[in-house]
Design a protein around this motif. Sequence first.
Motif, short mmCIF file in Angstrom:
data_model
loop_
_atom_site.label_atom_id
_atom_site.label_comp_id
_atom_site.label_asym_id
_atom_site.label_seq_id
_atom_site.Cartn_x
_atom_site.Cartn_y
_atom_site.Cartn_z
N ASP A 14 0.86 -1.19 0.00
CA ASP A 14 0.00 0.00 0.00
C ASP A 14 0.89 1.22 0.00
O ASP A 14 1.86 1.28 0.76
CB ASP A 14 -0.90 0.00 1.24
CG ASP A 14 -2.07 0.95 1.13
OD1 ASP A 14 -1.83 2.14 0.81
OD2 ASP A 14 -3.21 0.52 1.36
N ASP A 16 0.25 4.14 1.10
CA ASP A 16 0.00 5.03 2.23
C ASP A 16 0.68 4.49 3.49
O ASP A 16 0.30 3.43 4.00
CB ASP A 16 -1.51 5.16 2.45
CG ASP A 16 -1.83 6.14 3.55
OD1 ASP A 16 -1.57 7.35 3.36
OD2 ASP A 16 -2.33 5.69 4.61
N THR A 19 -1.62 3.82 6.51
CA THR A 19 -2.41 2.60 6.34
C THR A 19 -1.55 1.38 6.63
O THR A 19 -1.98 0.46 7.33
CB THR A 19 -2.99 2.52 4.92
OG1 THR A 19 -3.87 3.63 4.73
CG2 THR A 19 -3.73 1.22 4.68
N ASN A 40 5.68 0.04 0.17
CA ASN A 40 4.79 1.11 -0.28
C ASN A 40 4.65 1.24 -1.80
O ASN A 40 4.10 2.22 -2.26
CB ASN A 40 5.20 2.45 0.33
CG ASN A 40 6.58 2.89 -0.13
OD1 ASN A 40 7.19 2.26 -0.98
ND2 ASN A 40 7.05 3.98 0.43
#
Length: 144
Positions: A14, A16, A19, A40
């Motif tokens: 991900d 973010d 997150t 990421n």
Amino acid sequence: MKKYKGFKGVLLIDDDAATNFIHTKMIERADVDVQVTAINNAVDALDFLAYTGKYSGTEHMPRPGVIFLDINMPGLSGWDFMDEYRKMDDSLKARMVVIMLTTSINPADKERALKNSDISTFLHKPLKPHMVEDFAMKYFEEEI
């Protein structure tokens, strides 16, 4: 904590950072003994799985039994990741469960994910500890 055969690690993909941090904490709260690797971007995640690039020489790190994959990321999207993942040698993908974990509410994304034989399921964020436990029990055999 419970241990499962073939489930020693989780890979979060991900873009973010917040997150990834929250999902790491949720996995740590689950009653499952796994190591979390959060990456990421899709390119680095593919390198991690193939032991290439900056992940060359990381064969000692637990391989993921479960990959939680976001759809919308800059550069390679989750769909692009899956296109490249499909091309990988099967020995590098051994016993990995890929789960789309996204904020997307687009029905076409869910339909596309569920039609992809390499994707086990499609879920909405955020990840919760019981979800990790459920996947461990569904896809892996508990060690005694």
